[in-house]
Motif scaffolding. Structure first.
Motif, PDB file in Angstrom:
ATOM      1  N   LEU A 287      32.315  53.252  37.275  1.00 38.39           N
ATOM      2  CA  LEU A 287      33.550  53.029  38.023  1.00 38.39           C
ATOM      3  C   LEU A 287      33.246  52.574  39.451  1.00 38.39           C
ATOM      4  O   LEU A 287      33.831  51.619  39.967  1.00 38.39           O
ATOM      5  N   ILE A 288      32.307  53.278  40.068  1.00 41.86           N
ATOM      6  CA  ILE A 288      31.980  52.970  41.460  1.00 41.86           C
ATOM      7  C   ILE A 288      31.335  51.591  41.569  1.00 41.86           C
ATOM      8  O   ILE A 288      31.658  50.784  42.445  1.00 41.86           O
ATOM      9  N   ASP A 289      30.443  51.282  40.626  1.00 36.73           N
ATOM     10  CA  ASP A 289      29.760  49.984  40.677  1.00 36.73           C
ATOM     11  C   ASP A 289      30.697  48.802  40.406  1.00 36.73           C
ATOM     12  O   ASP A 289      30.432  47.689  40.841  1.00 36.73           O
ATOM     13  N   ASN A 290      31.738  49.060  39.631  1.00 36.71           N
ATOM     14  CA  ASN A 290      32.552  47.924  39.181  1.00 36.71           C
ATOM     15  C   ASN A 290      33.992  47.960  39.665  1.00 36.71           C
ATOM     16  O   ASN A 290      34.864  47.327  39.073  1.00 36.71           O
ATOM     17  N   TRP A 291      34.231  48.685  40.745  1.00 38.18           N
ATOM     18  CA  TRP A 291      35.629  48.864  41.153  1.00 38.18           C
ATOM     19  C   TRP A 291      36.335  47.552  41.470  1.00 38.18           C
ATOM     20  O   TRP A 291      37.536  47.419  41.300  1.00 38.18           O
ATOM     21  N   GLN A 292      35.556  46.561  41.877  1.00 41.77           N
ATOM     22  CA  GLN A 292      36.221  45.308  42.254  1.00 41.77           C
ATOM     23  C   GLN A 292      36.859  44.579  41.081  1.00 41.77           C
ATOM     24  O   GLN A 292      37.766  43.776  41.279  1.00 41.77           O
ATOM     25  N   SER A 293      36.402  44.838  39.891  1.00 42.44           N
ATOM     26  CA  SER A 293      37.134  44.257  38.760  1.00 42.44           C
ATOM     27  C   SER A 293      38.042  45.284  38.106  1.00 42.44           C
ATOM     28  O   SER A 293      39.073  44.939  37.522  1.00 42.44           O
ATOM     29  N   ILE A 294      37.679  46.570  38.207  1.00 45.33           N
ATOM     30  CA  ILE A 294      38.506  47.593  37.553  1.00 45.33           C
ATOM     31  C   ILE A 294      39.835  47.780  38.290  1.00 45.33           C
ATOM     32  O   ILE A 294      40.884  47.913  37.660  1.00 45.33           O
ATOM     33  N   VAL A 295      39.807  47.759  39.617  1.00 45.95           N
ATOM     34  CA  VAL A 295      41.043  47.991  40.379  1.00 45.95           C
ATOM     35  C   VAL A 295      42.131  46.952  40.075  1.00 45.95           C
ATOM     36  O   VAL A 295      43.244  47.323  39.714  1.00 45.95           O
ATOM     37  N   PRO A 296      41.827  45.646  40.203  1.00 42.06           N
ATOM     38  CA  PRO A 296      42.912  44.703  39.890  1.00 42.06           C
ATOM     39  C   PRO A 296      43.327  44.757  38.424  1.00 42.06           C
ATOM     40  O   PRO A 296      44.505  44.558  38.102  1.00 42.06           O
ATOM     41  N   ALA A 297      42.382  45.043  37.547  1.00 39.13           N
ATOM     42  CA  ALA A 297      42.736  45.134  36.127  1.00 39.13           C
ATOM     43  C   ALA A 297      43.682  46.311  35.901  1.00 39.13           C
ATOM     44  O   ALA A 297      44.665  46.204  35.163  1.00 39.13           O
ATOM     45  N   ALA A 298      43.388  47.426  36.554  1.00 39.13           N
ATOM     46  CA  ALA A 298      44.239  48.608  36.377  1.00 39.13           C
ATOM     47  C   ALA A 298      45.608  48.400  37.020  1.00 39.13           C
ATOM     48  O   ALA A 298      46.632  48.843  36.492  1.00 39.13           O
ATOM     49  N   ALA A 299      45.626  47.714  38.164  1.00 36.42           N
ATOM     50  CA  ALA A 299      46.914  47.438  38.807  1.00 36.42           C
ATOM     51  C   ALA A 299      47.753  46.535  37.922  1.00 36.42           C
ATOM     52  O   ALA A 299      48.936  46.790  37.665  1.00 36.42           O
ATOM     53  N   GLY A 300      47.142  45.473  37.427  1.00 36.67           N
ATOM     54  CA  GLY A 300      47.859  44.555  36.549  1.00 36.67           C
ATOM     55  C   GLY A 300      48.357  45.269  35.308  1.00 36.67           C
ATOM     56  O   GLY A 300      49.513  45.136  34.909  1.00 36.67           O
ATOM     57  N   GLN A 301      47.479  46.063  34.719  1.00 39.83           N
ATOM     58  CA  GLN A 301      47.864  46.778  33.507  1.00 39.83           C
ATOM     59  C   GLN A 301      48.960  47.803  33.806  1.00 39.83           C
ATOM     60  O   GLN A 301      49.895  47.960  33.035  1.00 39.83           O
ATOM     61  N   GLY A 302      48.848  48.493  34.940  1.00 40.33           N
ATOM     62  CA  GLY A 302      49.856  49.491  35.305  1.00 40.33           C
ATOM     63  C   GLY A 302      51.236  48.871  35.451  1.00 40.33           C
ATOM     64  O   GLY A 302      52.230  49.395  34.942  1.00 40.33           O
TER      65      GLY A 302
ATOM     66  N   VAL B  32      42.184  30.636  24.914  1.00 41.32           N
ATOM     67  CA  VAL B  32      41.907  30.764  26.342  1.00 41.32           C
ATOM     68  C   VAL B  32      43.200  30.593  27.154  1.00 41.32           C
ATOM     69  O   VAL B  32      43.336  31.104  28.264  1.00 41.32           O
ATOM     70  N   MET B  33      44.177  29.924  26.565  1.00 38.87           N
ATOM     71  CA  MET B  33      45.468  29.765  27.231  1.00 38.87           C
ATOM     72  C   MET B  33      46.192  31.102  27.368  1.00 38.87           C
ATOM     73  O   MET B  33      46.946  31.318  28.317  1.00 38.87           O
ATOM     74  N   VAL B  34      45.981  31.974  26.400  1.00 38.59           N
ATOM     75  CA  VAL B  34      46.573  33.310  26.503  1.00 38.59           C
ATOM     76  C   VAL B  34      45.992  34.019  27.721  1.00 38.59           C
ATOM     77  O   VAL B  34      46.722  34.596  28.527  1.00 38.59           O
ATOM     78  N   ASP B  35      44.669  33.929  27.852  1.00 40.24           N
ATOM     79  CA  ASP B  35      44.034  34.539  29.025  1.00 40.24           C
ATOM     80  C   ASP B  35      44.572  33.935  30.317  1.00 40.24           C
ATOM     81  O   ASP B  35      44.848  34.641  31.281  1.00 40.24           O
ATOM     82  N   LEU B  36      44.713  32.626  30.316  1.00 36.71           N
ATOM     83  CA  LEU B  36      45.191  31.942  31.515  1.00 36.71           C
ATOM     84  C   LEU B  36      46.554  32.487  31.934  1.00 36.71           C
ATOM     85  O   LEU B  36      46.751  32.914  33.083  1.00 36.71           O
ATOM     86  N   TYR B  37      47.497  32.486  31.021  1.00 32.74           N
ATOM     87  CA  TYR B  37      48.842  32.969  31.336  1.00 32.74           C
ATOM     88  C   TYR B  37      48.808  34.456  31.688  1.00 32.74           C
ATOM     89  O   TYR B  37      49.481  34.913  32.596  1.00 32.74           O
ATOM     90  N   ASP B  38      48.014  35.192  30.907  1.00 30.30           N
ATOM     91  CA  ASP B  38      48.030  36.651  31.031  1.00 30.30           C
ATOM     92  C   ASP B  38      47.437  37.130  32.356  1.00 30.30           C
ATOM     93  O   ASP B  38      48.021  37.966  33.045  1.00 30.30           O
ATOM     94  N   ILE B  39      46.291  36.598  32.726  1.00 27.74           N
ATOM     95  CA  ILE B  39      45.670  37.037  33.986  1.00 27.74           C
ATOM     96  C   ILE B  39      46.569  36.636  35.160  1.00 27.74           C
ATOM     97  O   ILE B  39      46.829  37.421  36.075  1.00 27.74           O
ATOM     98  N   PHE B  40      47.059  35.420  35.098  1.00 25.35           N
ATOM     99  CA  PHE B  40      47.936  34.927  36.167  1.00 25.35           C
ATOM    100  C   PHE B  40      49.186  35.805  36.293  1.00 25.35           C
ATOM    101  O   PHE B  40      49.570  36.227  37.383  1.00 25.35           O
ATOM    102  N   ALA B  41      49.797  36.134  35.168  1.00 27.69           N
ATOM    103  CA  ALA B  41      51.039  36.894  35.204  1.00 27.69           C
ATOM    104  C   ALA B  41      50.817  38.345  35.630  1.00 27.69           C
ATOM    105  O   ALA B  41      51.495  38.855  36.526  1.00 27.69           O
ATOM    106  N   ALA B  42      49.858  39.001  35.012  1.00 25.63           N
ATOM    107  CA  ALA B  42      49.714  40.435  35.263  1.00 25.63           C
ATOM    108  C   ALA B  42      49.028  40.714  36.596  1.00 25.63           C
ATOM    109  O   ALA B  42      49.505  41.519  37.388  1.00 25.63           O
ATOM    110  N   GLN B  43      47.902  40.036  36.832  1.00 27.24           N
ATOM    111  CA  GLN B  43      47.137  40.402  38.027  1.00 27.24           C
ATOM    112  C   GLN B  43      47.648  39.734  39.297  1.00 27.24           C
ATOM    113  O   GLN B  43      47.346  40.187  40.390  1.00 27.24           O
TER     114      GLN B  43
END
Ligand code: PHE
Length: 453
Positions: free
Chosen positions: A209-224, A364-375
């Motif tokens: 968690l500590i080593d990877n917070w920079q990707s975990i935090v936005p992912a958790a915010a987006g998911q939340g 990959v289009m799903v990822d494109l829309y999804d990351i843009f929308a959630a995060q």
């Protein structure tokens, strides 16, 4: 009068509102997105961060939306304009835009689910090999057709209206989801891989968690935000059909508890199935969670039956969320332009369908829309809304929150300051990191896709 439209619909019952909000929250976000985020962001480490976000950020942010909706009794655009004044209407415009974007790919993924219900019933994906099956149904004509069917279902329910369509639908759907998932979780508990799955899923590696917070935090915010249907006015819209004797905090708490419970339950089903079949969850991307679950089901006793149950439940959950996504846009068009519900729904449904067409070209289009929308989009919507409500128009918000409550004893001030400082700071940091992650995606996976064209 703050409430513009006489004759505007309201929920028939209090439980109808809670179920609709739960129905909106519980969806592909819990069942498709949550497990693949868990597997991409380090297992239990992500789960911990996600829980923190849901309770400490999501719940207070949900109150912000409830307050605006009930106070104004208006759609997301009209509500925010009335609550905060003229220029904030652009924020409402952002909400409608986000609704379009999310539903457009949500419906494509919803279409995959419909195909998996079919594939489980016929045993199709088991005979053919699950990877191949997914490759076939998730893009191209197959995906386009299923996307159209999913949108048709959504339009049909929403065209019926709040009480006759949405409320009746969720009263059947939500209890069905909970019952079927509880049964499946018990079943998963009996599988041989359950122990290993539980430790992957439930015992966090804090070093990771500590080593990877920079990707975990936005992912958790987006998911939340995604999982609680926040940041785009769904909860404004749903709360606008609400009366004043309701305790918003209790209703919101109920929604958060149910929604989190279903996410956790999903993990308790999915991960034991994967580990039992020897599928490494880390290899599951946006689509692969279906591949892995389906592959695992093929090896299990009663796999087909379990498959039908599982995917039908997912389809129901997806529909009850999709309903809320389109309702944001539909209620806006009805309120602001006086267009009849049926016409508005068909028109908007068609437009959203078209926006989803490019998503069927490649996963990959799903990822494109999804990351843009959630995060990015949802978090941005959240930041702007919190700023308007908690910093600029706090008095109104506090006043509205207090309605339907017997004793608050200062908790309203606690809420206000939580939203004002920690929630806002965390969201801004998440947005910053989220934009960074999106740029990485554009330069990485997405650039690769474009080059391959
Ligand atoms: N909360 C829904 C889910 O988890 C998705 C959603 C996001 C719905 C935003 C409305 C608004 O599937």
């Amino acid at each position: 009068m703050s409430n513009s439209s006489a004759g505007r619909e309201t929920w028939a019952t209090r439980i109808g509102f809670i179920l609709a909000a739960v129905g909106s929250a519980v969806g592909l976000g819990n069942i498709w997105r949550f497990p693949f985020q868990v597997s991409q962001e380090g297992g239990a480490a992500f789960v911990v961060m996600y829980l923190a976000f849901v309770v400490l950020i999501g719940f207070p942010a949900m109150m912000v939306e409830f307050v605006v909706g009930r106070k104004t009794g208006l759609n997301a655009v009209g509500g925010i304009r009335e609550f905060a004044g003229g220029r904030w209407k652009y924020l409402g415009g952002l909400f409608v835009f986000i609704g379009f974007v999310i539903l457009s790919y949500y419906s494509v993924v919803g279409g995959w689910i419909l195909r998996y219900v079919l594939g489980s019933a016929t045993g199709g994906y088991m005979a053919q090999g699950t990877g191949e099956y997914f490759g076939q149904i998730s893009v191209g004509m197959d995906a386009l057709l299923a996307h159209a069917v999913f949108m048709l279902l959504v339009v049909a329910i929403v065209a019926l209206g709040v009480k006759r369509g949405i409320e009746i639908a969720v009263k059947i759907m939500v209890p069905a989801i909970i019952a079927i998932f509880a049964v499946l979780a018990v079943y998963a508990f009996t599988l041989s891989g359950a122990g290993e799955a539980y430790s992957y899923y439930l015992s966090p590696d804090f070093g990771y968690l500590i080593d990877n917070w920079q990707s975990i935090v936005p992912a958790a915010a987006g998911q939340g935000f995604f999982t609680l249907s926040l940041g785009m006015g769904v909860m404004i819209t749903y709360a606008s059909y609400l009366s004043e004797d309701e305790n918003l905090a209790i209703d919101g708490g109920t929604v958060v508890i149910f929604n989190t419970g279903i996410s956790i339950l999903t993990g308790l089903i999915v991960f034991p199935i994967l580990f039992t079949a020897g599928v490494d969850p880390e290899t599951s991307g946006a689509g692969a969670i279906f591949v892995s679950v389906a592959e695992a089901l093929g090896d299990l006793q009663f796999g087909r039956l379990i498959g039908v149950l599982f995917f039908t439940t997912v389809a129901i959950a997806a529909l009850s969320s999709a309903i809320s996504l389109i309702e944001v846009v539909v209620s806006y068009v009805i309120d602001e332009f006086g267009i009849a519900r049926e016409r508005a729904t068909v028109f908007i449904g068609t437009a959203i369908f078209l926006l989803g067409v490019p998503v069927t070209i490649d996963n990959v289009m799903v990822d494109l829309y999804d990351i843009f929308a959630a995060q990015i989009l949802l978090v941005l919507g959240g930041i702007l809304l919190v700023t308007a409500v908690a910093w600029i128009y706090a008095d109104k918000a506090i006043d509205e929150l207090g309605k339907g409550v017997t004793s608050f004893s200062g908790l309203d001030q606690v809420w206000l300051w939580i939203v004002r400082v920690p929630v806002l700071v965390v969201l801004v940091v998440s947005l910053y990191l989220g934009v960074d992650g999106f740029v990485d995606f554009l330069q990485g996976d997405f650039a690769e896709f474009l080059n391959s064209l």
